[in-house]
Write a protein that holds these residues in place. Structure first.
Motif, PDB file in Angstrom:
ATOM      1  N   ASP A 138       0.796  -1.229   0.000  1.00  0.00           N
ATOM      2  CA  ASP A 138       0.000   0.000   0.000  1.00  0.00           C
ATOM      3  C   ASP A 138       0.829   1.279   0.000  1.00  0.00           C
ATOM      4  OD1 ASP A 138      -2.683  -0.645  -0.108  1.00  0.00           O
ATOM      5  OD2 ASP A 138      -3.002  -0.597   2.060  1.00  0.00           O
ATOM      6  N   HIS A 140      -1.291   4.302   0.696  1.00  0.00           N
ATOM      7  CA  HIS A 140      -2.718   4.573   0.853  1.00  0.00           C
ATOM      8  C   HIS A 140      -2.979   5.979   1.354  1.00  0.00           C
ATOM      9  CE1 HIS A 140      -6.940   3.723   1.690  1.00  0.00           C
ATOM     10  NE2 HIS A 140      -6.782   2.560   1.080  1.00  0.00           N
ATOM     11  N   MET A 142      -5.289   7.036   3.149  1.00  0.00           N
ATOM     12  CA  MET A 142      -5.793   7.085   4.516  1.00  0.00           C
ATOM     13  C   MET A 142      -4.668   7.011   5.538  1.00  0.00           C
ATOM     14  SD  MET A 142      -9.209   4.679   4.112  1.00  0.00           S
ATOM     15  CE  MET A 142      -9.920   5.075   5.699  1.00  0.00           C
ATOM     16  N   HIS A 147      -4.914  -1.627   8.885  1.00  0.00           N
ATOM     17  CA  HIS A 147      -5.200  -2.289   7.609  1.00  0.00           C
ATOM     18  C   HIS A 147      -4.383  -1.772   6.439  1.00  0.00           C
ATOM     19  CE1 HIS A 147      -8.582  -4.302   9.502  1.00  0.00           C
ATOM     20  NE2 HIS A 147      -9.009  -3.143   9.944  1.00  0.00           N
ATOM     21  N   HIS A 148      -3.819  -0.582   6.544  1.00  0.00           N
ATOM     22  CA  HIS A 148      -3.162   0.033   5.395  1.00  0.00           C
ATOM     23  C   HIS A 148      -1.766   0.529   5.726  1.00  0.00           C
ATOM     24  CE1 HIS A 148      -6.748  -0.314   3.024  1.00  0.00           C
ATOM     25  NE2 HIS A 148      -7.453   0.309   3.945  1.00  0.00           N
ATOM     26  N   PRO A 158      -8.754   8.431  -3.047  1.00  0.00           N
ATOM     27  CA  PRO A 158     -10.210   8.535  -3.095  1.00  0.00           C
ATOM     28  C   PRO A 158     -10.642   8.932  -4.497  1.00  0.00           C
ATOM     29  CG  PRO A 158      -9.292  10.504  -2.113  1.00  0.00           C
ATOM     30  CD  PRO A 158      -8.135   9.569  -2.348  1.00  0.00           C
ATOM     31  N   THR A 181     -19.763   2.538   4.914  1.00  0.00           N
ATOM     32  CA  THR A 181     -18.402   2.147   5.264  1.00  0.00           C
ATOM     33  C   THR A 181     -17.412   3.067   4.567  1.00  0.00           C
ATOM     34  OG1 THR A 181     -16.754   0.372   5.229  1.00  0.00           O
ATOM     35  CG2 THR A 181     -18.283   0.432   3.389  1.00  0.00           C
ATOM     36  N   ASP A 183     -14.319   2.188   4.157  1.00  0.00           N
ATOM     37  CA  ASP A 183     -13.204   1.361   3.678  1.00  0.00           C
ATOM     38  C   ASP A 183     -13.699  -0.066   3.467  1.00  0.00           C
ATOM     39  OD1 ASP A 183     -10.807   0.167   3.080  1.00  0.00           O
ATOM     40  OD2 ASP A 183      -9.859   0.575   5.012  1.00  0.00           O
ATOM     41  N   ASN A 185     -11.808  -2.494   2.599  1.00  0.00           N
ATOM     42  CA  ASN A 185     -10.643  -3.380   2.612  1.00  0.00           C
ATOM     43  C   ASN A 185     -10.126  -3.721   4.005  1.00  0.00           C
ATOM     44  OD1 ASN A 185     -10.207  -3.911  -0.238  1.00  0.00           O
ATOM     45  ND2 ASN A 185      -9.814  -1.706  -0.405  1.00  0.00           N
ATOM     46  N   THR A 186     -11.053  -4.024   4.906  1.00  0.00           N
ATOM     47  CA  THR A 186     -10.680  -4.396   6.263  1.00  0.00           C
ATOM     48  C   THR A 186     -10.857  -5.883   6.532  1.00  0.00           C
ATOM     49  OG1 THR A 186     -12.897  -3.970   7.120  1.00  0.00           O
ATOM     50  CG2 THR A 186     -11.358  -2.108   7.079  1.00  0.00           C
ATOM     51  N   ASN A 189     -16.202  -6.588   3.718  1.00  0.00           N
ATOM     52  CA  ASN A 189     -16.561  -5.464   2.859  1.00  0.00           C
ATOM     53  C   ASN A 189     -18.057  -5.165   2.824  1.00  0.00           C
ATOM     54  OD1 ASN A 189     -17.304  -7.642   1.241  1.00  0.00           O
ATOM     55  ND2 ASN A 189     -15.645  -7.362  -0.235  1.00  0.00           N
ATOM     56  N   HIS A 196     -12.341   3.121  -3.446  1.00  0.00           N
ATOM     57  CA  HIS A 196     -11.008   3.686  -3.539  1.00  0.00           C
ATOM     58  C   HIS A 196     -10.392   3.191  -4.845  1.00  0.00           C
ATOM     59  CE1 HIS A 196     -10.977   3.768   1.156  1.00  0.00           C
ATOM     60  NE2 HIS A 196     -11.764   4.679   0.627  1.00  0.00           N
TER      61      HIS A 196
END
Length: 549
Positions: A138, A140, A142, A147-148, A158, A181, A183, A185-186, A189, A196
């Protein structure tokens, strides 16, 4: 006349690794393997360079898909499950592969997808094993989190544009009980939110831009384009090189290490079959001698089939009107040129919804791609009336298909038979998905737009038979073929590679791309393919069959 074969001496001797394909997976593999400056890596790509503007402006997929410059222009057979229709089957014909023409949606799938792989005996491929790989890849927007990660080669941003009507579709989903949500990708989903995307400052971020181009200066890395690989060369059961065509010549490249096929879920099984690796009865049809009888090569094809439901809307702007307006187009171009924002940054789908098609499922089994536009099909002009497309796909289809050679000629296009809607479960999910779509569009949040169902149309009632036929009439691929060289245990007769991605029964040959997925992931498949490539390259570098990094 016997063809002239140019020996590998023209390529400056033998290589440690030959990577076939510089697509989503191959770019990653080439990057990772060439980090060892003592290893010489040759990358062979059938397409050309990504030196066309529409490979980089995100909305360029509208011009790239269905264009022989950028697309292999494959088609499926006439599918019984689609009422005898054949579908166009786009695959990227360029460095970066399908990541250069795809939807740019950053999606990992669900934790349960990978835990299922582990339960199949594929140790090292569970969610807890692959999540760190996703995170280190990643870069990312965020930031660093559970997670990222940041600083990796796979840029995630975004979306660069929002639409009032899509915001209202999101509110309608919430009214149905689907949570918002931020995200997807945790690991779970379930929810509604904006996708994203793999972009950077308003440009598409393909695998080539992220992984290959930044390292092409390495002296130990060589890229050849316009290469059609005929076959893998063997010495007994060991892969020792490849034979390919380039600029009218036939060339043999040799390796003292490994041949790695990263040509994708269509290309890799084709090459394996032409090389004598596959179902013996299939190979004998074309007089190809069997090197390894692996019946799973080209079988187990899985794909996401969507039902594209189109609604006319009123009192709001969609891309349809802007597309057909000279002023609108000019303003879009100006906004992009000045700010790298606006409709030209749009992925094919902006809003996502993950939910269940019925109470029979304990986790999200359908994915909606919601678009502020409508058209009959990719390559066709947008409609002239304001409309949105609300497409739902079955995330875990039970139908299976095949990829087979049409002939032994490498120039012949393969026979692609996905087997869509060939199981009762898939037909039921498709019908239920249309029901969920209709319920979504009747929510209070959308009332002011007075949505009218254009396709399949209000004449189609909610009966099982009517909806199943409608699903067959309007169903189309979202271009996620996987599984045709599946990873599995040796006693699995359909397994092609083991958990280290080595072709079972052979030495010096691996497959590292989307074809190794035993079952499809619950979402867009490009980012999982990037993960597989990174993890597979680590398997190669570790060179320790008892250890999976």
């Amino acid at each position: 006349m016997e063809k002239t074969v140019v020996p590998s001496t023209e390529l400056d001797g033998d290589y440690d690794y030959i990577v076939v394909g510089a697509g989503s997976a191959g770019c990653v593999v080439a990057n990772r393997l060439s980090t060892d400056r003592n290893s010489r890596v040759l990358v062979l790509e059938a397409g050309g360079n990504d030196n066309w503007i529409w490979f980089h402006i995100p909305v360029g997929y509208l011009f790239a898909i269905g264009n022989p410059r950028s697309d292999w222009m494959f088609e499926t057979v006439k599918e019984a499950g689609l009422n005898g229709r054949s579908l166009k089957y786009p695959r990227g014909k360029v460095v970066g592969g399908s990541s250069a023409i795809n939807a740019m949606i950053s999606m990992r799938g669900q934790a349960s997808d990978y835990d299922h792989w582990r339960q199949l005996g594929l140790i090292g491929w569970g969610w807890d094993d692959v999540r760190p790989v996703f995170k280190r890849l990643d870069d990312h927007f965020m930031g660093e989190s559970e997670h990222h990660g940041v600083g990796g080669e796979w840029r995630v941003e975004p979306p660069g544009v929002r639409w009032d009507v899509l915001d209202s579709v999101a509110k309608a989903a919430v009214e149905m009980g689907i949570p918002m949500t931020p995200d997807f990708n945790t690991g779970d989903n379930t929810g509604v939110g904006y996708f994203h995307v793999n972009q950077k400052r308003g440009f598409r971020w393909s695998s080539a831009r992220g992984f290959l181009k930044p390292v092409l200066h390495r002296a130990n890395l060589r890229l050849e384009t316009g290469v059609l690989v005929e076959k893998v060369l063997f010495d007994g059961k060991r892969a020792v090189g490849v034979r390919y065509r380039q600029h009218g010549r036939t060339i043999e490249a040799r390796t003292k290490g490994e041949v790695i096929l990263s040509a994708g879920a269509i290309g890799s099984p084709e090459i394996l079959q032409r090389s004598g690796v596959g179902a013996a009865e299939w190979l004998s049809e074309f007089g190809i001698s069997t090197v390894a009888n692996r019946p799973g090569v080209g079988r187990n094809l899985q794909d996401h089939l969507q039902q594209r439901v189109i609604y006319r809307v009123h009192g709001t702007k969609t891309l349809n009107e802007t597309y057909h307006s000279l002023i609108g187009r000019a303003l879009m171009g100006l906004e992009y040129a000045l700010f790298r924002r606006g409709p030209l940054t749009m992925a094919p789908s902006q809003l996502g919804i993950f939910t269940t098609s019925s109470p029979a499922f304990d986790r999200a089994n359908i994915e909606f791609h919601v678009q502020p536009l409508s058209l009959d099909g990719f390559g066709d002009p947008l409609h002239r009336f304001p409309a949105i497309t609300v497409s739902a796909c079955n995330l875990r289809p039970t139908s299976r298909g095949t990829v087979r050679l049409r002939s032994a000629d490498p120039l012949a296009k393969p026979v692609i038979a996905p087997g869509y809607l060939s199981t009762e479960e898939d037909r039921r999910v498709a019908a239920d998905a249309i029901r969920v779509t209709r319920r979504l569009m009747k929510q209070e949040a959308l009332r002011r737009f007075r949505p009218e169902e254009h396709i399949p149309g209000p004449s189609i009632d909610d009966s099982e038979a009517a909806l199943a036929k409608a699903a067959s009439d309007i169903g189309t691929t979202i271009f996620h073929p996987v599984g045709t060289a599946k990873m599995g245990l040796e006693h699995d007769t359909l397994a092609v590679v083991d958990r280290h991605l080595c072709v079972i029964g052979l030495n010096g040959l691996r497959v590292i791309d989307a074809s190794v997925m035993p079952t499809i992931t619950s979402g867009n498949t490009n980012t999982p393919t990037i993960m597989i490539a990174d993890k597979g390259a680590q398997c190669v570098l570790s060179d320790a069959p008892y250890k999976l990094v």
